[in-house]
Design a protein around this motif. Structure first.
Motif, PDB file in Angstrom:
ATOM      1  N   LEU A   1      34.396  50.511  63.813  1.00 57.63           N
ATOM      2  CA  LEU A   1      35.427  49.705  62.987  1.00 57.63           C
ATOM      3  C   LEU A   1      34.370  49.161  62.297  1.00 57.63           C
ATOM      4  O   LEU A   1      33.959  47.774  62.797  1.00 57.63           O
ATOM      5  CB  LEU A   1      36.695  49.232  63.716  1.00 57.63           C
ATOM      6  CG  LEU A   1      37.665  48.711  62.589  1.00 57.63           C
ATOM      7  CD1 LEU A   1      38.516  50.459  62.144  1.00 57.63           C
ATOM      8  CD2 LEU A   1      38.569  48.209  63.539  1.00 57.63           C
ATOM      9  N   ASP A   2      34.744  49.271  60.612  1.00 56.75           N
ATOM     10  CA  ASP A   2      34.076  48.305  59.824  1.00 56.75           C
ATOM     11  C   ASP A   2      35.736  48.169  58.623  1.00 56.75           C
ATOM     12  O   ASP A   2      36.136  48.606  58.389  1.00 56.75           O
ATOM     13  CB  ASP A   2      32.935  49.090  58.565  1.00 56.75           C
ATOM     14  CG  ASP A   2      31.821  48.786  59.859  1.00 56.75           C
ATOM     15  OD1 ASP A   2      30.842  48.393  60.913  1.00 56.75           O
ATOM     16  OD2 ASP A   2      30.567  50.144  59.414  1.00 56.75           O
ATOM     17  N   ILE A   3      35.747  46.766  58.939  1.00 58.72           N
ATOM     18  CA  ILE A   3      36.853  46.187  57.658  1.00 58.72           C
ATOM     19  C   ILE A   3      35.993  45.684  56.902  1.00 58.72           C
ATOM     20  O   ILE A   3      34.708  44.891  56.831  1.00 58.72           O
ATOM     21  CB  ILE A   3      37.202  45.025  58.203  1.00 58.72           C
ATOM     22  CG1 ILE A   3      37.362  45.636  59.976  1.00 58.72           C
ATOM     23  CG2 ILE A   3      38.414  44.465  57.589  1.00 58.72           C
ATOM     24  CD1 ILE A   3      39.213  45.332  60.638  1.00 58.72           C
ATOM     25  N   ARG A   4      36.449  45.555  55.495  1.00 58.89           N
ATOM     26  CA  ARG A   4      35.514  44.795  54.878  1.00 58.89           C
ATOM     27  C   ARG A   4      36.600  43.673  54.057  1.00 58.89           C
ATOM     28  O   ARG A   4      37.632  43.118  54.444  1.00 58.89           O
ATOM     29  CB  ARG A   4      36.210  45.529  53.160  1.00 58.89           C
ATOM     30  CG  ARG A   4      35.192  46.794  53.109  1.00 58.89           C
ATOM     31  CD  ARG A   4      35.966  47.866  52.087  1.00 58.89           C
ATOM     32  NE  ARG A   4      35.040  49.220  52.344  1.00 58.89           N
ATOM     33  CZ  ARG A   4      35.287  49.948  52.889  1.00 58.89           C
ATOM     34  NH1 ARG A   4      36.544  50.241  53.000  1.00 58.89           N
ATOM     35  NH2 ARG A   4      35.188  51.340  52.733  1.00 58.89           N
ATOM     36  N   GLN A   5      35.635  42.214  53.572  1.00 58.52           N
ATOM     37  CA  GLN A   5      36.452  41.070  52.926  1.00 58.52           C
ATOM     38  C   GLN A   5      37.435  41.617  52.232  1.00 58.52           C
ATOM     39  O   GLN A   5      37.322  42.146  50.782  1.00 58.52           O
ATOM     40  CB  GLN A   5      35.196  39.954  52.734  1.00 58.52           C
ATOM     41  CG  GLN A   5      35.737  38.961  52.493  1.00 58.52           C
ATOM     42  CD  GLN A   5      34.441  37.763  52.616  1.00 58.52           C
ATOM     43  OE1 GLN A   5      33.848  38.080  52.573  1.00 58.52           O
ATOM     44  NE2 GLN A   5      35.179  36.589  52.257  1.00 58.52           N
ATOM     45  N   GLY A   6      38.770  40.820  52.789  1.00 63.20           N
ATOM     46  CA  GLY A   6      40.007  41.147  51.966  1.00 63.20           C
ATOM     47  C   GLY A   6      41.070  42.669  52.359  1.00 63.20           C
ATOM     48  O   GLY A   6      41.830  41.906  51.203  1.00 63.20           O
ATOM     49  N   GLU A   7      40.391  42.652  52.930  1.00 60.28           N
ATOM     50  CA  GLU A   7      41.559  43.744  53.501  1.00 60.28           C
ATOM     51  C   GLU A   7      42.004  43.292  55.033  1.00 60.28           C
ATOM     52  O   GLU A   7      42.083  42.823  55.714  1.00 60.28           O
ATOM     53  CB  GLU A   7      40.249  45.050  54.339  1.00 60.28           C
ATOM     54  CG  GLU A   7      39.819  46.288  53.672  1.00 60.28           C
ATOM     55  CD  GLU A   7      39.398  47.164  54.017  1.00 60.28           C
ATOM     56  OE1 GLU A   7      40.149  48.035  53.944  1.00 60.28           O
ATOM     57  OE2 GLU A   7      38.319  47.028  55.187  1.00 60.28           O
ATOM     58  N   PHE A   8      43.350  44.353  54.731  1.00 62.25           N
ATOM     59  CA  PHE A   8      44.432  44.343  55.970  1.00 62.25           C
ATOM     60  C   PHE A   8      44.732  45.499  56.075  1.00 62.25           C
ATOM     61  O   PHE A   8      44.969  46.582  56.181  1.00 62.25           O
ATOM     62  CB  PHE A   8      45.789  44.185  54.560  1.00 62.25           C
ATOM     63  CG  PHE A   8      46.818  43.451  56.174  1.00 62.25           C
ATOM     64  CD1 PHE A   8      47.415  43.791  56.565  1.00 62.25           C
ATOM     65  CD2 PHE A   8      47.745  42.308  56.225  1.00 62.25           C
ATOM     66  CE1 PHE A   8      48.416  43.596  58.246  1.00 62.25           C
ATOM     67  CE2 PHE A   8      48.234  42.418  56.935  1.00 62.25           C
ATOM     68  CZ  PHE A   8      49.060  42.666  58.770  1.00 62.25           C
ATOM     69  N   VAL A   9      44.040  45.265  57.535  1.00 58.59           N
ATOM     70  CA  VAL A   9      44.277  46.530  58.439  1.00 58.59           C
ATOM     71  C   VAL A   9      44.761  46.516  59.404  1.00 58.59           C
ATOM     72  O   VAL A   9      44.962  45.553  60.552  1.00 58.59           O
ATOM     73  CB  VAL A   9      42.895  47.175  59.101  1.00 58.59           C
ATOM     74  CG1 VAL A   9      42.463  47.788  60.130  1.00 58.59           C
ATOM     75  CG2 VAL A   9      41.701  47.248  58.038  1.00 58.59           C
ATOM     76  N   SER A  10      45.995  47.804  59.482  1.00 58.17           N
ATOM     77  CA  SER A  10      46.210  47.260  61.256  1.00 58.17           C
ATOM     78  C   SER A  10      46.126  48.657  62.296  1.00 58.17           C
ATOM     79  O   SER A  10      45.656  49.367  61.347  1.00 58.17           O
ATOM     80  CB  SER A  10      47.863  48.603  60.844  1.00 58.17           C
ATOM     81  OG  SER A  10      48.541  46.980  60.364  1.00 58.17           O
TER      82      SER A  10
END
Length: 324
Positions: A70-79
Motif C-alpha cells: 500500500l502506498d499513500i500520498r501526502q495529504g490523502e485520506f485513505v480508508s
C-alpha cells in the motif's frame, strides 16, 4: 488556492474520465498526462510486502496479514474497510509503528515508521478522567512538543479548542461530556501535536447517527484545512465514501490481503448531499457491500469444511476486484 487533497481528487477524476473516453486530440492527450503527473506525487506512507504472524499455544501460528502492499500520498485520506476480524486494526498499528511486522517494511517519509511520527484516535476516547478538556489536550502537547516554548504550547492548545469547537466546555471534566464531545476531544488531542500522519480506528462507531454525521463533517473540514494525511479503519461504507480519497478493501480468506482499491473521484470540498447525489456514489457503495458480503460467505464456507463444499461454489466466492 486549491488544496493538495482537492488537486489529487480532481486529478484522479480527470484521469478516470479521460481513460474511459479516450480521444486522439493533442489537448486530451496533454490533459491526461497532466492528471497522471499529479497522481504520481511522491509516496508519504509505504507499506512493503507486510506480513504479521501470531504464535499459537499449540506451537502453530496464525497469519493475520499477508503480502500487504500500500502506498499513500501526502495529504490523502485513505480508508481501510473489511469485515470484523479481518486485521485492519492490526494493519493500522503496524503503520503507526506501535507494532512490528513479522516480515516486510513500513516507512513514513522514507524512514521506518515509529509512534513519534503519527497519532491515533481510537473508538474509545482514552481521556484522563481527572483532567479537564483543556488539560487533556495540554498533557499531550507538553509531552510530545516539550521543546517548544510554553507560550507556543498554550497557543496550540487554545487553537485546538476552537478547531474542534470545544471552547464552551474547555474547563469541564470528561465525565460531564457526551460521547460525541469526548470523541471531539480525542481528535483535537491527536491533531494538537502536529502529527505527520493521523490514524483513526473506527472513531465514530459507537456514536448516534446525528453526532456521527456532525463529527464526520468536522473531521473533513479539519483535514482539508490542515492538509492532514489520514488513514482510517471503518466498517461504514457511507462514511468511507464521504471522507476518503481511496478505499482499501481487505479480504479475509483466511489471512488478510488487499482485495481491491477504489478511487473516490468526487470533487472537494465535499458536502454530504453532493456526495449522495454524485453518479459514482452508489457504484462505490455497491462495490463495497458486494465485496464484504462475498467475503462473509467465503469465510462461512471455509469454517465448515466437513460439509464438503462443492468446488463450483467455492469458486463462486473466490474474490477478485475485477469480478465486482
Amino acid at each position: 488556492m486549491q488544496s493538495k487533497r482537492s488537486r489529487l481528487t480532481d486529478a484522479r477524476r480527470r484521469f478516470t474520465k479521460l481513460s474511459q473516453h479516450p480521444g486522439k486530440s493533442v489537448s486530451q492527450t496533454k490533459q491526461k498526462g497532466e492528471a497522471q503527473r499529479e497522481l504520481n506525487m511522491p509516496t508519504f506512507v509505504a507499506v512493503h510486502n507486510i506480513e504479521k504472524v501470531f504464535p499459537l499455544t499449540s506451537d502453530g501460528k496464525a497469519v493475520a496479514l499477508e503480502a500487504i502492499e500500500l502506498d499513500i500520498r501526502q495529504g490523502e485520506f485513505v480508508s481501510l474497510i473489511g469485515n470484523c476480524g479481518c486485521g485492519n486494526s492490526t494493519l493500522l498499528s503496524l503503520i503507526a509503528g506501535v507494532e512490528l511486522p513479522s516480515d516486510g517494511l513500513v516507512t513514513l517519509g522514507g524512514q521506518s515508521a515509529s509512534p513519534a511520527g503519527s497519532n491515533i484516535a481510537f473508538q474509545s476516547y482514552s481521556l484522563l478522567p481527572w483532567l479537564t478538556v483543556r488539560e487533556n489536550i495540554a498533557v499531550a502537547v507538553d509531552e510530545v512538543l516539550k521543546r517548544l516554548p510554553w507560550t507556543e504550547r498554550r497557543h496550540l492548545v487554545e487553537e485546538q479548542l476552537d478547531l474542534v469547537e470545544l471552547r464552551a466546555v474547555a474547563d469541564k471534566l470528561p465525565g460531564h461530556l457526551s460521547r460525541g464531545m469526548k470523541q471531539q476531544v480525542a481528535i483535537g488531542r491527536a491533531l494538537a501535536i502536529r502529527p505527520k500522519l493521523l490514524l483513526l480506528d473506527n472513531p465514530f462507531g459507537i456514536l448516534d447517527a446525528v453526532t456521527r454525521s456532525h463529527l464526520q463533517e468536522q473531521l473533513m473540514r479539519i483535514c482539508e484545512q490542515r492538509q492532514v494525511t489520514a488513514v482510517m479503519v471503518t466498517h461504514n461504507v457511507d462514511e468511507a465514501v464521504l471522507l476518503s480519497d481511496r478505499i482499501v478493501m481487505l479480504s479475509h480468506s483466511p489471512s488478510t490481503k488487499v482485495g481491491g482499491v477504489l478511487d473516490v473521484a468526487i470533487e472537494r470540498p465535499r458536502r454530504r448531499i453532493d456526495v449522495v447525489n454524485h453518479p459514482r456514489y452508489y457504484r462505490l457503495r455497491s462495490e463495497m457491500i458486494g465485496f464484504l458480503s462475498q467475503q462473509r460467505h467465503l469465510k462461512a464456507l471455509q469454517a465448515t469444511p466437513q460439509l464438503g463444499t462443492p468446488r463450483s461454489l467455492r469458486e463462486r466466492y473466490s474474490l477478485s476486484i475485477a469480478s465486482l
